[in-house]
Design an enzyme around this catalytic site. Structure first.
Site, PDB file in Angstrom:
ATOM      1  N   LYS A  88      28.292  10.387  30.242  1.00 32.32           N
ATOM      2  CA  LYS A  88      29.017  11.358  29.410  1.00 32.32           C
ATOM      3  C   LYS A  88      28.442  12.752  29.632  1.00 32.32           C
ATOM      4  O   LYS A  88      27.223  12.913  29.793  1.00 32.32           O
ATOM      5  CB  LYS A  88      28.873  10.932  27.939  1.00 32.32           C
ATOM      6  CG  LYS A  88      29.691  11.760  26.958  1.00 32.32           C
ATOM      7  CD  LYS A  88      29.583  11.169  25.557  1.00 32.32           C
ATOM      8  CE  LYS A  88      30.414  11.925  24.538  1.00 32.32           C
ATOM      9  NZ  LYS A  88      30.339  11.334  23.191  1.00 32.32           N
ATOM     10  N   SER A 163      34.671  10.259  21.057  1.00 37.05           N
ATOM     11  CA  SER A 163      34.662  11.313  22.046  1.00 37.05           C
ATOM     12  C   SER A 163      34.264  10.840  23.451  1.00 37.05           C
ATOM     13  O   SER A 163      34.508  11.554  24.413  1.00 37.05           O
ATOM     14  CB  SER A 163      33.718  12.424  21.605  1.00 37.05           C
ATOM     15  OG  SER A 163      32.403  11.934  21.491  1.00 37.05           O
ATOM     16  N   SER A 187      31.743   7.507  18.310  1.00 42.79           N
ATOM     17  CA  SER A 187      32.229   8.019  19.594  1.00 42.79           C
ATOM     18  C   SER A 187      32.014   7.132  20.813  1.00 42.79           C
ATOM     19  O   SER A 187      32.625   7.365  21.851  1.00 42.79           O
ATOM     20  CB  SER A 187      31.586   9.369  19.888  1.00 42.79           C
ATOM     21  OG  SER A 187      32.393  10.376  19.370  1.00 42.79           O
TER      22      SER A 187
HETATM   23  N1  GLN Z   1      35.240  10.802  15.907  1.00 41.43           N
HETATM   24  C1  GLN Z   1      34.062  11.235  15.239  1.00 41.43           C
HETATM   25  C2  GLN Z   1      34.096  12.707  15.003  1.00 41.43           C
HETATM   26  O1  GLN Z   1      35.018  13.328  15.407  1.00 41.43           O
HETATM   27  C3  GLN Z   1      32.868  10.752  15.944  1.00 41.43           C
HETATM   28  C4  GLN Z   1      32.239  11.704  16.863  1.00 41.43           C
HETATM   29  C5  GLN Z   1      31.002  11.167  17.527  1.00 41.43           C
HETATM   30  O2  GLN Z   1      30.572  10.042  17.280  1.00 41.43           O
HETATM   31  N2  GLN Z   1      30.402  11.993  18.347  1.00 41.43           N
HETATM   32  O3  GLN Z   1      33.234  13.239  14.400  1.00 41.43           O
END
Ligand code: GLN
Length: 500
Positions: A88, A163, A187
């Site tokens: 990532k 993400s 994420s």
């Molecule tokens: N979808 C979550 C958010 O938008 C999780 C993000 C993450 O785990 N980095 O905050």
């Protein structure tokens, strides 16, 4: 080589083929690079490829292999020798740009490797490239990336999740054997669920965050994303361990790491106590809920005692997560003023230059979170508001630990639906809802593993097991058994193009 005999889509399969001398690391990397060339323009999993570096790294592994194999515990020592992986783009990579999918860091080339990346290299893994994500890891669909679009490998009109959507899409479509993602509120687990993969969000502190670009530091974790449970355990056993450069990383007794690495995942389930999330109909679509119940039934048939338990403070957990992460991110992202960090802005004063850099550099969702966080922390509402939220977080932790003192694991859907359509103008709130289950592991610091639970006939669904602090091995065991029992159901919907 006879490709039908060797499974080159998993770490375990690749290790066998490499060890048997059926394929070289250079050939294996070549196969994956070729797949990326053929496939990635339609998928968009990668933001940056590092072909030259990958080819060189694979060659070095081959040299070692040639010299060491005879007397060897080489493969024991180098658990990921020659395995091509994706990373990532919020983990720093020395000499390779690291963008966090933001205009703010579009040109950023780090001077050092993240701890996780360093550990991958030391274990012999071959980095293929950096994957797309939501900007600064804020989002659930990869649609907040300022640098590219990633689509779901099975359906190009849908999102791979987020993400860590690029990482999930890369593994699911056979463009990497495994990937690193990060998880602050789901994420890594949610895109793994959308794409039919396994992902463990480890106990906070188990894997060092050094070189992981901060979103909300008290909850950020680095996670392996793999096709199988066994693969996942292999990667985590390489990632785990204290790094003095991250004061929040922890040192556990040596035996703990040794068991994570070596102990068999095969174990009896008789008498294990599993809490099953109650009230799923409120937060899930039908297929997700039914597949979670089916997983629970299978565990029961294997000897577990399964009882329905309500989620701790379901009406507050997501809200607490949203405000806490906004607050932490507003403080973490203050450094991007275009002078200390980030793309420069123009103006006649520091204030003007900073404002210009931030206006140009940050996308809508990041801006929304910074503003929300600044509001939550501001002196006017401040102290009290934030402290209250921290208290609710403590309550959620207490309630969750109380449940886990009575049960070995908490079984729940990973996220409420299958992959959502790529939406134009979707409301942020609808996306936040997809984190309703995942945030528990982050708010409490506890480990949770996502595995595919089947699908709705077209797309995968996922189920998660939340466990006790440092209970990763126990979770892997439960998950491995579930994976085995669910395999028939899993395979139909996962891994769009199959493996290599
Ligand atoms: N979808 C979550 C958010 O938008 C999780 C993000 C993450 O785990 N980095 O905050």
């Amino acid at each position: 080589m006879d490709k039908s005999k060797w499974d080159l889509s998993t770490i375990v399969g690749c290790r066998k083929a490499l060890q048997a001398g059926e394929i070289s690391a250079a050939e294996l990397t070549g196969l994956y690079l070729e797949r990326i060339r053929q496939n990635d323009s339609g998928l968009g999993a990668y933001l940056t490829l590092c072909e030259t570096e990958a080819v060189e790294a694979a060659k070095r592994v081959d040299e070692y292999l040639a010299g060491a194999v005879v007397e060897s515990n080489f493969m024991e020592q180098f658990l990921l020798a020659g395995i091509p992986y994706a990373c990532k783009d919020n983990l720093t990579t020395k000499g390779i740009r690291t963008t966090c999918a933001s205009r703010m860091l579009a040109e950023f080339v780090p001077l050092y490797d993240a701890s996780a990346v360093e550990r991958m290299r030391d274990a012999g893994a071959v980095l293929l490239g950096k994957t797309n994500m939501d900007e600064f890891a804020m989002g659930s669909a990869c649609e907040n990336s300022a640098l590219g679009k990633t689509v779901h490998p099975l359906d190009k009109t849908r999102s791979p999740g987020g993400s860590s959507g690029g990482s999930a899409a890369a593994v699911a479509s056979g463009e990497a054997v495994f990937a690193l993602g990060s998880d602050t509120g789901g994420s890594a687990r949610q895109p793994a669920s959308f794409c039919g993969l396994v992902s463990m969000k480890p106990t906070y502190g188990l894997v060092p965050r050094y070189g992981l670009v901060e979103f909300a530091s008290s909850m950020d974790t680095v996670c392996p994303m793999t096709r199988t449970v066994e693969d996942n355990r292999l990667v985590l056993s390489v990632l785990a361990g204290k790094d003095p450069r991250d004061m929040t990383s922890l040192a556990l007794p040596e035996e703990w790491y040794a068991s994570l690495k070596k102990e068999s995942l095969v174990c009896g389930l008789r008498g294990k106590r599993i809490a099953l999330a109650a009230d799923m109909k409120r937060y899930c679509d039908r297929a997700t809920a039914e597949n979670t119940v089916r997983a629970a039934k299978l565990l029961e048939e294997a000897g577990c005692i399964v009882e329905e338990v309500s989620l701790p403070s379901p009406e507050h957990a997501l809200e607490v997560y949203v405000i806490l992460t906004a607050a932490e991110s507003s403080s973490n992202l203050a450094r991007y003023d275009g002078i200390r960090y980030g793309t420069s802005g123009s103006g006649d004063s520091y204030r003007e230059m900073g404002a210009d850099a931030r206006t140009m550099g940050f996308g809508e969702e990041v801006t929304r979170r910074i503003l929300t966080g600044t509001y939550a922390l501001s002196e006017a509402h401040g102290g009290k508001y934030f402290h209250k939220i921290k208290q609710v977080q403590q309550n959620i932790l207490r309630q969750t630990e109380e449940i886990l003192s009575r049960y070995d694991a908490f079984l729940m859907p990973t996220t409420g639906s299958t992959a959502f359509p790529l939406a134009v103008g979707e409301k942020a709130q609808d996306r936040y809802d997809s984190d309703r289950y995942t945030v528990y592991a982050n708010l409490t610091g506890l480990p949770a593993i996502q595995i595919p639970s089947g699908g709705d006939g077209r797309l995968p669904t996922g189920v998660s097991l939340l466990g006790r602090r440092y209970g990763e091995l126990e979770l892997y065991r439960l998950a491995a058994r579930l994976e085995e029992m669910l395999t028939g159901a899993n395979r139909t919907e996962v891994c769009a193009y199959g493996g290599i």
